[in-house]
Design a protein around this motif. Sequence first.
Motif: not given
Length: 225
Positions: A8, A12, A86, A90, A116-117, A119-120, A122-123, A126
């Motif tokens: 991950l 990224t 992110g 967003t 789609k950004d 996902w930044l 969420g990553a 995490t």
Amino acid sequence: MHPTHIPLRVATGAFILNSGIGKLKAGEEEAEQMHGWASSVYPVFKDMKAGDFTKALAYAEIGLGAALLLPTVPSAVAGAGLAAFGVGLTGLYLKTPGMTQEDGIRPTPDGTGLAKDVWLVGAGLTLATQSFLSGTKHAAQSVADGVGNAAGAVAGGVTGAAGAAAAGVTGAASSVGHGLADAVGVSGKGKAKGTLKGLSKGAHTAREDLSEALADLADSLLGKR
């Protein structure tokens, strides 16, 4: 860096690092476009020159990408930075007219590239939460081990003190027994003086042994505090 975080962070980090390097080569028209777009959503950037804004954004992306790729940077720190970045992107997606459909969430064809950004975010969350939970688990285990060791030390000290006291009392009883045996073994009126002397000696020895046992008990208990 935990081994499970490597894919991950590499994916990224490499993407964001390349994006930052590309912005350093942006022309004047592209810089004006990025600055106008960002300042319309975040007014704090309005007073900045387009070139300065683009360079600042480029350096920020390069720094974040490097932090994600460097194993010496904790995942909690890198993840928090990624999530913040992110969230900023967003915000551009949600607040820019024409990027979302009527519900304000689903993207339009023009907004798909920005949507789609997410996902930044969420990553980043995490990485940050996994690192935090892992550190909390290790801290709790260390505390539990410390409490267990302390309890074992106290138990050992009490056991040792009890053993010392028991040995002292046994020694005292033995001394009294020897004194009485000596007294009983003496016969005749002419030996009465020797009998009393034997009893006195046995009682004195017993008192000394008992005092030493109690002192050992006190030292052992105080030494474990």
